[in-house]
Design a protein around this motif. Structure first.
Motif, PDB file in Angstrom:
ATOM      1  N   THR A   9       0.826  -1.207   0.000  1.00 37.94           N
ATOM      2  CA  THR A   9       0.000   0.000   0.000  1.00 37.94           C
ATOM      3  C   THR A   9       0.861   1.258   0.000  1.00 37.94           C
ATOM      4  OG1 THR A   9      -1.753  -1.178   1.189  1.00 37.94           O
ATOM      5  CG2 THR A   9      -1.824   1.227   1.231  1.00 37.94           C
ATOM      6  N   SER A  10       1.916   1.261   0.809  1.00 37.89           N
ATOM      7  CA  SER A  10       2.763   2.456   0.902  1.00 37.89           C
ATOM      8  C   SER A  10       3.563   2.703  -0.364  1.00 37.89           C
ATOM      9  CB  SER A  10       3.708   2.349   2.100  1.00 37.89           C
ATOM     10  OG  SER A  10       4.661   1.320   1.899  1.00 37.89           O
ATOM     11  N   THR A  11       3.727   1.669  -1.174  1.00 46.30           N
ATOM     12  CA  THR A  11       4.494   1.821  -2.418  1.00 46.30           C
ATOM     13  C   THR A  11       3.593   1.837  -3.648  1.00 46.30           C
ATOM     14  OG1 THR A  11       4.881  -0.586  -2.445  1.00 46.30           O
ATOM     15  CG2 THR A  11       6.591   0.803  -1.472  1.00 46.30           C
ATOM     16  N   GLY A  12       2.276   1.971  -3.423  1.00 45.55           N
ATOM     17  CA  GLY A  12       1.355   2.152  -4.536  1.00 45.55           C
ATOM     18  C   GLY A  12       1.007   0.906  -5.310  1.00 45.55           C
ATOM     19  N   VAL A  13       1.178  -0.268  -4.697  1.00 46.98           N
ATOM     20  CA  VAL A  13       0.887  -1.528  -5.374  1.00 46.98           C
ATOM     21  C   VAL A  13      -0.398  -2.120  -4.807  1.00 46.98           C
ATOM     22  CG1 VAL A  13       1.735  -3.853  -5.913  1.00 46.98           C
ATOM     23  CG2 VAL A  13       3.348  -1.938  -5.707  1.00 46.98           C
ATOM     24  N   ALA A  14      -1.270  -2.600  -5.677  1.00 47.57           N
ATOM     25  CA  ALA A  14      -2.516  -3.215  -5.234  1.00 47.57           C
ATOM     26  C   ALA A  14      -2.221  -4.500  -4.458  1.00 47.57           C
ATOM     27  CB  ALA A  14      -3.408  -3.516  -6.429  1.00 47.57           C
ATOM     28  N   VAL A  15      -2.948  -4.710  -3.373  1.00 46.72           N
ATOM     29  CA  VAL A  15      -2.767  -5.910  -2.566  1.00 46.72           C
ATOM     30  C   VAL A  15      -3.528  -7.056  -3.227  1.00 46.72           C
ATOM     31  CG1 VAL A  15      -3.135  -6.961  -0.302  1.00 46.72           C
ATOM     32  CG2 VAL A  15      -2.560  -4.523  -0.475  1.00 46.72           C
ATOM     33  N   PRO A  16      -2.831  -8.145  -3.606  1.00 44.49           N
ATOM     34  CA  PRO A  16      -3.520  -9.251  -4.293  1.00 44.49           C
ATOM     35  C   PRO A  16      -4.548  -9.926  -3.404  1.00 44.49           C
ATOM     36  CG  PRO A  16      -1.261  -9.860  -3.753  1.00 44.49           C
ATOM     37  CD  PRO A  16      -1.394  -8.399  -3.451  1.00 44.49           C
ATOM     38  N   GLU A  17      -5.511 -10.572  -4.026  1.00 41.14           N
ATOM     39  CA  GLU A  17      -6.619 -11.177  -3.298  1.00 41.14           C
ATOM     40  C   GLU A  17      -6.141 -12.244  -2.313  1.00 41.14           C
ATOM     41  OE1 GLU A  17     -10.168 -11.383  -1.763  1.00 41.14           O
ATOM     42  OE2 GLU A  17      -9.603  -9.951  -3.342  1.00 41.14           O
ATOM     43  N   ARG A  18      -5.120 -13.014  -2.711  1.00 33.59           N
ATOM     44  CA  ARG A  18      -4.607 -14.049  -1.822  1.00 33.59           C
ATOM     45  C   ARG A  18      -4.099 -13.440  -0.520  1.00 33.59           C
ATOM     46  NH1 ARG A  18      -4.841 -18.657   0.726  1.00 33.59           N
ATOM     47  NH2 ARG A  18      -2.983 -19.953   0.703  1.00 33.59           N
ATOM     48  N   LEU A  19      -3.397 -12.315  -0.616  1.00 33.76           N
ATOM     49  CA  LEU A  19      -2.862 -11.669   0.574  1.00 33.76           C
ATOM     50  C   LEU A  19      -3.989 -11.043   1.396  1.00 33.76           C
ATOM     51  CD1 LEU A  19      -0.190 -11.182   1.978  1.00 33.76           C
ATOM     52  CD2 LEU A  19       0.063  -9.062   0.686  1.00 33.76           C
ATOM     53  N   ARG A  20      -4.995 -10.504   0.733  1.00 33.61           N
ATOM     54  CA  ARG A  20      -6.148  -9.950   1.457  1.00 33.61           C
ATOM     55  C   ARG A  20      -6.861 -11.052   2.239  1.00 33.61           C
ATOM     56  NH1 ARG A  20      -8.047  -4.846  -0.430  1.00 33.61           N
ATOM     57  NH2 ARG A  20     -10.139  -5.410   0.239  1.00 33.61           N
ATOM     58  N   SER A  21      -6.935 -12.230   1.627  1.00 29.04           N
ATOM     59  CA  SER A  21      -7.553 -13.366   2.323  1.00 29.04           C
ATOM     60  C   SER A  21      -6.754 -13.738   3.569  1.00 29.04           C
ATOM     61  CB  SER A  21      -7.648 -14.563   1.382  1.00 29.04           C
ATOM     62  OG  SER A  21      -8.119 -15.709   2.059  1.00 29.04           O
ATOM     63  N   MET A  22      -5.427 -13.752   3.460  1.00 22.72           N
ATOM     64  CA  MET A  22      -4.580 -14.030   4.617  1.00 22.72           C
ATOM     65  C   MET A  22      -4.743 -12.957   5.687  1.00 22.72           C
ATOM     66  SD  MET A  22      -1.131 -15.226   2.617  1.00 22.72           S
ATOM     67  CE  MET A  22      -0.144 -15.252   4.123  1.00 22.72           C
ATOM     68  N   LEU A  23      -4.820 -11.709   5.251  1.00 25.31           N
ATOM     69  CA  LEU A  23      -4.992 -10.603   6.190  1.00 25.31           C
ATOM     70  C   LEU A  23      -6.323 -10.737   6.929  1.00 25.31           C
ATOM     71  CD1 LEU A  23      -3.951  -7.905   7.313  1.00 25.31           C
ATOM     72  CD2 LEU A  23      -5.061  -6.757   5.374  1.00 25.31           C
ATOM     73  N   ARG A  24      -7.337 -11.198   6.222  1.00 26.17           N
ATOM     74  CA  ARG A  24      -8.635 -11.414   6.857  1.00 26.17           C
ATOM     75  C   ARG A  24      -8.523 -12.452   7.967  1.00 26.17           C
ATOM     76  NH1 ARG A  24     -13.348  -9.445   8.613  1.00 26.17           N
ATOM     77  NH2 ARG A  24     -14.290 -11.233   9.645  1.00 26.17           N
ATOM     78  N   LYS A  25      -7.832 -13.551   7.721  1.00 30.07           N
ATOM     79  CA  LYS A  25      -7.654 -14.594   8.725  1.00 30.07           C
ATOM     80  C   LYS A  25      -6.881 -14.062   9.929  1.00 30.07           C
ATOM     81  CE  LYS A  25      -7.637 -18.386   5.353  1.00 30.07           C
ATOM     82  NZ  LYS A  25      -8.617 -19.310   5.938  1.00 30.07           N
ATOM     83  N   SER A  26      -5.829 -13.290   9.667  1.00 30.49           N
ATOM     84  CA  SER A  26      -5.059 -12.704  10.758  1.00 30.49           C
ATOM     85  C   SER A  26      -5.907 -11.741  11.574  1.00 30.49           C
ATOM     86  CB  SER A  26      -3.830 -11.978  10.206  1.00 30.49           C
ATOM     87  OG  SER A  26      -2.910 -12.885   9.635  1.00 30.49           O
ATOM     88  N   SER A  27      -6.758 -10.983  10.889  1.00 29.19           N
ATOM     89  CA  SER A  27      -7.617 -10.013  11.576  1.00 29.19           C
ATOM     90  C   SER A  27      -8.579 -10.707  12.525  1.00 29.19           C
ATOM     91  CB  SER A  27      -8.406  -9.194  10.548  1.00 29.19           C
ATOM     92  OG  SER A  27      -7.543  -8.466   9.703  1.00 29.19           O
ATOM     93  N   GLU A  28      -9.106 -11.848  12.105  1.00 27.51           N
ATOM     94  CA  GLU A  28     -10.039 -12.576  12.966  1.00 27.51           C
ATOM     95  C   GLU A  28      -9.366 -13.009  14.268  1.00 27.51           C
ATOM     96  OE1 GLU A  28     -11.550 -15.718  10.552  1.00 27.51           O
ATOM     97  OE2 GLU A  28     -12.641 -14.363   9.204  1.00 27.51           O
TER      98      GLU A  28
END
Length: 594
Positions: A212-231
């Motif tokens: 995000t800080s370098t202007g690159v879109a976060v891929p869906e796979r990483l967003r899915s991992m982030l969701r699991k970590s958030s839970e």
């Protein structure tokens, strides 16, 4: 007390770190923090961590139109002085982050001379710890792929690398996750040995923040991992602002982990509206704890080492200045990520009663699906939040990171809660997990080889069970299966009580010398009975044993092996049985009332 993250940053964090930067500016290599000569303290990341704060403070001054020529010159001189000082991995990433802040603020050319830039371009390189030929790390845990990726990406943005040099590094990390984590999407820090600790949960957030800080879109796979970590992080939410309580490199960093995860998850829209409300309220508690507990006014510093506290040898006190810089930098970035959420949720309250009512008493997160269980159970009991990690630990890697994690106390499959059930980092005590000493000298523990995990909600709590087809021999550098015993383990959590029952079944002709187990606690005023100890003060009220008898109760508050991240444990209770049958199953059971 400030109610918003931005107020905490502006009134407490920025003034704290600015004071240290001014001290470095005035004293340079001779700067001393709480008796430590910082630049001679063995901190391999220090120059980069100071540099990013110099750059951040300058850009803030520019934003507030307080950046005059004298500020520019002081920053220019400091960065010129810092440039040739060797820094590694995290230090490189921080230094580059700072340079990119200057570039984004159109300050890079006026603050950093051409000669300094040439020095930095040579020194700040991911190739110093990654083998270019096959992109393998040089004796570092897997999370350092994220560091290497960030370094390569910032070099691209600064024009020091060709485009897309960073992509193969990112792909290598994601490939590792896919290979060793199956479809669950949690990172094993080892090559399949099963170390799933704080970094497992943190890495998706670190990567998402870098992208995000370098202007690159976060891929869906990483967003899915982030969701699991958030839970997981939302499940840990508590009024005292505690974060992770098990594994390596915790303490203050155990607390900032949920901050980093939940802040970038909020920014990226990974959380629901209600979850954002909870995340922000939890974040405020964590930051309040940071300024009230981790910042020591007498030391004028973060305190992770004094007054009964200690942390891993990796974060030794020689790194005191760098730890002030890096922790404050984490908090500043977290507040930035939460800025949009803050507008809406600044008055959000952490309603633990509602959280306890609307969520299961016990939640189990499975890191793997294979025969060897790797999982984390989080159990809520009123204001208490216990973590039961079933994560092995692995052998570690060579060099300073090699700690024989698989049987170190912070990785044992036992309940943890900061300031309640806590252990000393870097130790190998049989805390609530018995150690069986065999006649041939082998030492066995019911760890690593866990299978057949089940859990169920009961009328008043929950029950978690697993089996071990064999025990683990712990007297070597790596886990070794020993066929002498199989075992069944059951944990029962009820209001104010935790019960553990372990049944050991001989599988071969065995000869046991004795079985030992410890229990170290913050509680005080112990009263000794035949197979139990009652405490007159403290959260833990009593521990009762079955299958072992009380050997001794030791006062350990002054002994460093019993100093935890949050202070010194007071008493260690030792239990033993040297009359184990050589052919019949035996039980070890304990009950803790709190």
């Amino acid at each position: 007390m400030s109610d918003t993250l931005s107020e905490i940053i502006a009134t407490r964090i920025v003034p704290h770190v600015a004071q240290h930067v001014l001290q470095v500016d005035a004293q340079r290599a001779s700067v001393v923090v709480d008796g430590v000569q910082a630049f001679a303290g063995g901190d391999k990341f220090l120059s980069g961590k100071v540099a990013v704060m110099v750059c951040y403070l300058l850009t803030q001054a520019e934003n507030e139109r307080k950046c005059d020529n004298s500020a520019l010159m002081r920053s220019r001189e400091m960065l010129s002085w810092l440039a040739p000082i060797k820094t590694e991995t995290w230090g490189i990433l921080n230094f580059l982050n700072g340079l990119y802040l200057l570039k984004e603020a159109n300050l890079l050319e006026s603050v950093v001379s051409d000669d300094t830039l040439k020095t930095l371009q040579t020194n700040l390189d991911w190739r110093t710890f990654v083998n270019v030929e096959d992109l393998t790390l040089r004796n570092l845990p897997t999370n350092y792929y994220g560091v290497a990726f960030g370094i390569a990406k910032y070099r691209e943005l600064l024009g020091w690398e060709a485009e897309h040099v960073s992509q193969p590094i990112f792909d290598r990390l994601m490939s590792h996750i896919e290979h060793y984590s199956q479809q669950n999407g949690y990172m094993d820090e080892t090559e399949g040995e099963g170390r799933f600790d704080r970094y497992t949960v943190l890495l998706p957030a670190e990567l998402s923040a870098l992208l995000t800080s370098t202007g690159v879109a976060v891929p869906e796979r990483l967003r899915s991992m982030l969701r699991k970590s958030s839970e997981i992080c939302l499940r840990l939410a508590n009024e005292r602002g505690h974060g992770f309580s098990y594994g390596r490199s915790i303490g203050a960093y155990g607390d900032t982990c949920p901050l980093e995860v939940l802040s970038i998850a909020a920014l990226l829209g990974v959380l629901s509206d209600e979850e954002k409300r909870l995340a922000y309220a939890y974040a405020v508690r964590i930051m309040r704890k940071f300024i009230e507990f981790w910042l020591d006014d007498d030391m004028q510093s973060v305190n992770m080492w004094e007054h009964g506290r200690q942390t891993d040898g990796y974060r030794h006190k020689g790194r005191i200045l760098g730890e002030n810089m890096s922790l404050c930098w984490q908090l500043i970035r977290v507040a930035h990520h939460f800025a949009e959420t803050e507008v809406k949720y600044a008055s959000a309250q952490l309603d633990l009663r509602k959280l306890a009512t609307h969520t299961p008493k016990c939640q189990v997160y499975r890191f793997t699906n294979d025969h060897d269980v790797r999982a984390l159970a989080i159990i809520r009991d009123g204001s208490h939040v216990f973590s039961l990690p079933l994560i092995n630990g692995g052998r570690g890697v060579t060099g300073e990171h090699s700690q024989h994690y698989f049987w170190s106390t912070p990785y044992l499959p036992i309940p943890f809660e900061n300031e309640v059930l806590e252990v000393a980092p870097g130790t190998h005590h049989p805390q609530l997990a018995p150690r069986i000493l065999m006649a041939d000298g082998a030492e066995l523990m019911p760890i690593v080889y866990l299978s057949d995990l089940t859990h169920e909600q009961t009328a008043s709590g929950c029950k978690i069970s697993y089996t071990l087809p064999h025990l683990c021999q712990v007297d070597g550098p790596a886990p070794q299966a020993n066929p002498s015993f199989a075992a069944d383990v059951t944990y029962s959590f009820e209001p104010g009580r935790i019960h553990c029952d372990m049944r050991f079944v001989p599988q071969t002709s065995v000869e046991v010398t004795d079985v030992r187990m410890d229990f170290a606690t913050f509680s005080d005023l112990p009263a000794v009975q035949k197979a139990s100890v009652t405490f007159g003060e403290g959260v833990i009220k009593q521990i009762q044993l079955n299958g072992l008898y009380l050997e001794k109760v030791e006062y350990v508050e002054t002994r460093k092996p019993y100093h935890t991240s949050h202070g010194a444990l007071k008493w260690n209770t030792c239990f033993v049985n040297d009359a184990i049958s050589q052919s019949e199953p035996f039980h070890v059971a304990w009950t803790i009332d709190f």
